[in-house]
Design an enzyme around this catalytic site. Structure first.
Site, PDB file in Angstrom:
ATOM      1  N   SER A 179     -87.450  -9.336  30.786  1.00  0.00           N
ATOM      2  CA  SER A 179     -86.592  -8.868  29.692  1.00  0.00           C
ATOM      3  C   SER A 179     -86.428  -7.342  29.646  1.00  0.00           C
ATOM      4  O   SER A 179     -85.316  -6.872  29.375  1.00  0.00           O
ATOM      5  CB  SER A 179     -87.117  -9.379  28.354  1.00  0.00           C
ATOM      6  OG  SER A 179     -87.036 -10.786  28.330  1.00  0.00           O
TER       7      SER A 179
ATOM      8  N   LYS B 234     -94.515 -17.700  19.306  1.00  0.00           N
ATOM      9  CA  LYS B 234     -93.228 -18.025  18.674  1.00  0.00           C
ATOM     10  C   LYS B 234     -93.353 -18.783  17.352  1.00  0.00           C
ATOM     11  O   LYS B 234     -92.501 -18.650  16.479  1.00  0.00           O
ATOM     12  CB  LYS B 234     -92.359 -18.851  19.634  1.00  0.00           C
ATOM     13  CG  LYS B 234     -91.773 -18.037  20.758  1.00  0.00           C
ATOM     14  CD  LYS B 234     -90.884 -18.904  21.624  1.00  0.00           C
ATOM     15  CE  LYS B 234     -90.407 -18.134  22.835  1.00  0.00           C
ATOM     16  NZ  LYS B 234     -89.637 -18.969  23.758  1.00  0.00           N
TER      17      LYS B 234
ATOM     18  N   ASP C  94     -81.915 -19.682   9.038  1.00  0.00           N
ATOM     19  CA  ASP C  94     -82.004 -21.129   8.790  1.00  0.00           C
ATOM     20  C   ASP C  94     -82.317 -21.879  10.075  1.00  0.00           C
ATOM     21  O   ASP C  94     -83.115 -22.818  10.092  1.00  0.00           O
ATOM     22  CB  ASP C  94     -80.677 -21.648   8.212  1.00  0.00           C
ATOM     23  CG  ASP C  94     -80.480 -21.156   6.793  1.00  0.00           C
ATOM     24  OD1 ASP C  94     -81.472 -20.697   6.180  1.00  0.00           O
ATOM     25  OD2 ASP C  94     -79.334 -21.195   6.309  1.00  0.00           O
TER      26      ASP C  94
ATOM     27  N   ASP D 104     -83.192 -19.030  21.544  1.00  0.00           N
ATOM     28  CA  ASP D 104     -83.436 -19.935  22.680  1.00  0.00           C
ATOM     29  C   ASP D 104     -82.474 -21.125  22.676  1.00  0.00           C
ATOM     30  O   ASP D 104     -81.994 -21.557  23.728  1.00  0.00           O
ATOM     31  CB  ASP D 104     -84.873 -20.472  22.648  1.00  0.00           C
ATOM     32  CG  ASP D 104     -85.885 -19.430  23.069  1.00  0.00           C
ATOM     33  OD1 ASP D 104     -85.516 -18.508  23.826  1.00  0.00           O
ATOM     34  OD2 ASP D 104     -87.051 -19.521  22.640  1.00  0.00           O
TER      35      ASP D 104
ATOM     36  N   ALA E 199     -92.568 -31.170  24.874  1.00  0.00           N
ATOM     37  CA  ALA E 199     -92.438 -31.153  23.403  1.00  0.00           C
ATOM     38  C   ALA E 199     -93.110 -29.903  22.829  1.00  0.00           C
ATOM     39  O   ALA E 199     -93.665 -29.917  21.742  1.00  0.00           O
ATOM     40  CB  ALA E 199     -93.058 -32.423  22.810  1.00  0.00           C
TER      41      ALA E 199
HETATM   42  P1  ATR Z   1     -93.451 -23.457  25.493  1.00  0.00           P
HETATM   43  O1  ATR Z   1     -93.445 -22.563  24.286  1.00  0.00           O
HETATM   44  O2  ATR Z   1     -93.081 -22.708  26.766  1.00  0.00           O
HETATM   45  O3  ATR Z   1     -92.658 -24.699  25.315  1.00  0.00           O
HETATM   46  P2  ATR Z   1     -95.881 -24.939  25.005  1.00  0.00           P
HETATM   47  O4  ATR Z   1     -95.509 -25.001  23.575  1.00  0.00           O
HETATM   48  O5  ATR Z   1     -97.280 -24.606  25.379  1.00  0.00           O
HETATM   49  O6  ATR Z   1     -94.992 -23.850  25.764  1.00  0.00           O
HETATM   50  O7  ATR Z   1     -95.453 -26.347  25.689  1.00  0.00           O
HETATM   51  C1  ATR Z   1     -95.756 -26.661  27.006  1.00  0.00           C
HETATM   52  C2  ATR Z   1     -95.193 -28.039  27.348  1.00  0.00           C
HETATM   53  O8  ATR Z   1     -95.500 -28.342  28.722  1.00  0.00           O
HETATM   54  C3  ATR Z   1     -95.804 -29.180  26.526  1.00  0.00           C
HETATM   55  O9  ATR Z   1     -94.846 -30.196  26.367  1.00  0.00           O
HETATM   56  C4  ATR Z   1     -96.942 -29.649  27.434  1.00  0.00           C
HETATM   57  O10 ATR Z   1     -97.358 -30.981  27.224  1.00  0.00           O
HETATM   58  P3  ATR Z   1     -98.474 -31.319  26.116  1.00  0.00           P
HETATM   59  O11 ATR Z   1     -97.763 -31.256  24.792  1.00  0.00           O
HETATM   60  O12 ATR Z   1     -98.960 -32.673  26.466  1.00  0.00           O
HETATM   61  O13 ATR Z   1     -99.533 -30.246  26.252  1.00  0.00           O
HETATM   62  C5  ATR Z   1     -96.278 -29.557  28.783  1.00  0.00           C
HETATM   63  N1  ATR Z   1     -97.261 -29.474  29.865  1.00  0.00           N
HETATM   64  C6  ATR Z   1     -98.025 -28.413  30.185  1.00  0.00           C
HETATM   65  N2  ATR Z   1     -98.840 -28.713  31.233  1.00  0.00           N
HETATM   66  C7  ATR Z   1     -98.575 -30.003  31.559  1.00  0.00           C
HETATM   67  C8  ATR Z   1     -99.072 -30.907  32.562  1.00  0.00           C
HETATM   68  N3  ATR Z   1    -100.013 -30.549  33.418  1.00  0.00           N
HETATM   69  N4  ATR Z   1     -98.566 -32.171  32.603  1.00  0.00           N
HETATM   70  C9  ATR Z   1     -97.607 -32.550  31.732  1.00  0.00           C
HETATM   71  N5  ATR Z   1     -97.087 -31.751  30.770  1.00  0.00           N
HETATM   72  C10 ATR Z   1     -97.562 -30.491  30.683  1.00  0.00           C
END
Ligand code: ATR
Length: 274
Positions: A21, A70, A82, A106, A131
């Site tokens: 950025s 965030k 909102d 985003d 998620a």
């Molecule tokens: P961001 O803000 O970038 O979205 P985050 O909130 O930490 O980061 O979300 C990371 C996402 O990647 C989540 O959906 C996470 O799954 P979990 O909710 O089960 O933790 C997913 N993720 C990270 N590592 C993973 C892995 N090894 N296998 C499957 N999903 C993974």
């Protein structure tokens, strides 16, 4: 040149070293002859509150907020748009005469990255993997544009929570496994997990489930293993730099009130990625 009148924009993140950025925004400020400077700040979780207070104390004009702040940042702000409230995450803050207002660019960034590639959202069916914070903004963006969403996440409860949060915006359903019965229903697949950030990460989805008719989007950059596989299969592929660019464009416009020089920002992004 930095002078006494320079307006400071920052990014608060942990880690922050990888961020692109500063390059994108500083090049844009320079191109438009604006006396602004974009600076990275390594802000650890335990200092987030102090860092937000410092925006006012140091008269910083605005900041981007990214991993992992965030969601946590919201409680320290004076106002939240909102949209950001609805999404539950803020990635941009404007300091307007000591009132800190949070925005989420985003969702807009994701939608514009698709529109810019002529990918339709309205009435199309998406499979969103993940998620976390990024997935929330993406799901919100798709539903607001009239698309439909199937969502999958390793931790099912988080996918269920997203469904609950957004189900009044449109069609959203949780899937507990991904197989052909799911992928054959959807036109676009979005990896909104962090898988692909590290070289030895597994792919978020088996390439065998992709067909050339699919659009494959990834929030991760540079090009991931699955993006390469999707390209081989003949899918239209949208990488994470699209969302990065367009969320930056929207943030730039919030801070400066001016139209962002998109082509310069895009060129800079491509340059720093090569
Ligand atoms: P961001 O803000 O970038 O979205 P985050 O909130 O930490 O980061 O979300 C990371 C996402 O990647 C989540 O959906 C996470 O799954 P979990 O909710 O089960 O933790 C997913 N993720 C990270 N590592 C993973 C892995 N090894 N296998 C499957 N999903 C993974």
């Amino acid at each position: 040149m930095i002078t006494g009148k320079t307006k400071i924009i920052g990014i608060f993140a942990d880690p922050v070293e990888h961020t692109l950025s500063p390059s994108i925004h500083n090049e844009a400020f320079q191109y438009l002859g604006l006396n602004y400077c974009y600076v990275p700040f390594h802000v650890k979780k335990e200092y987030l509150k102090d860092a937000i207070f410092a925006i006012k104390a140091l008269n910083i004009k605005g900041v981007n907020i990214t991993v992992p702040h965030k969601e946590a940042v919201i409680k320290y702000l004076d106002e939240v748009s909102d949209e950001a409230k609805y999404i539950g995450a803020v990635n941009t803050i404007l300091n307007n005469e000591e009132t800190l207002k949070g925005f989420n660019t985003d969702a807009k960034g994701f939608v514009l990255s698709l529109k810019n590639e002529k990918i339709l959202i309205k009435d199309k069916i998406f499979l969103v993997l993940g998620a976390g914070g990024a997935a929330k903004a993406i799901v919100y963006g798709i539903l607001k544009e009239g698309g439909r969403v199937y969502i999958y996440n390793r931790t099912l409860a988080k996918a269920m929570a997203i469904k609950e949060r957004f189900s009044n915006l449109g069609f959203i359903e949780v899937v507990s496994i991904i197989d052909k019965s799911v992928t054959e229903k959807v036109q676009t697949i979005v990896n909104a997990t962090s898988l692909g950030l590290k070289k030895d990460d597994p792919m978020p989805l088996s390439p065998e489930l992709l067909k050339s008719e699919h659009v494959y989007c990834d929030i991760v950059y540079p090009e991931t293993h699955l993006m390469k596989e999707a390209e081989k299969i003949g899918c239209k592929v949208i990488g994470g730099t699209g969302m990065l660019l367009w969320q930056a464009v929207a943030a730039f416009e919030i801070w400066t009130g001016l139209q962002a020089p998109v082509e310069i920002m895009k060129k800079t992004l491509n340059k720093v990625l090569t």
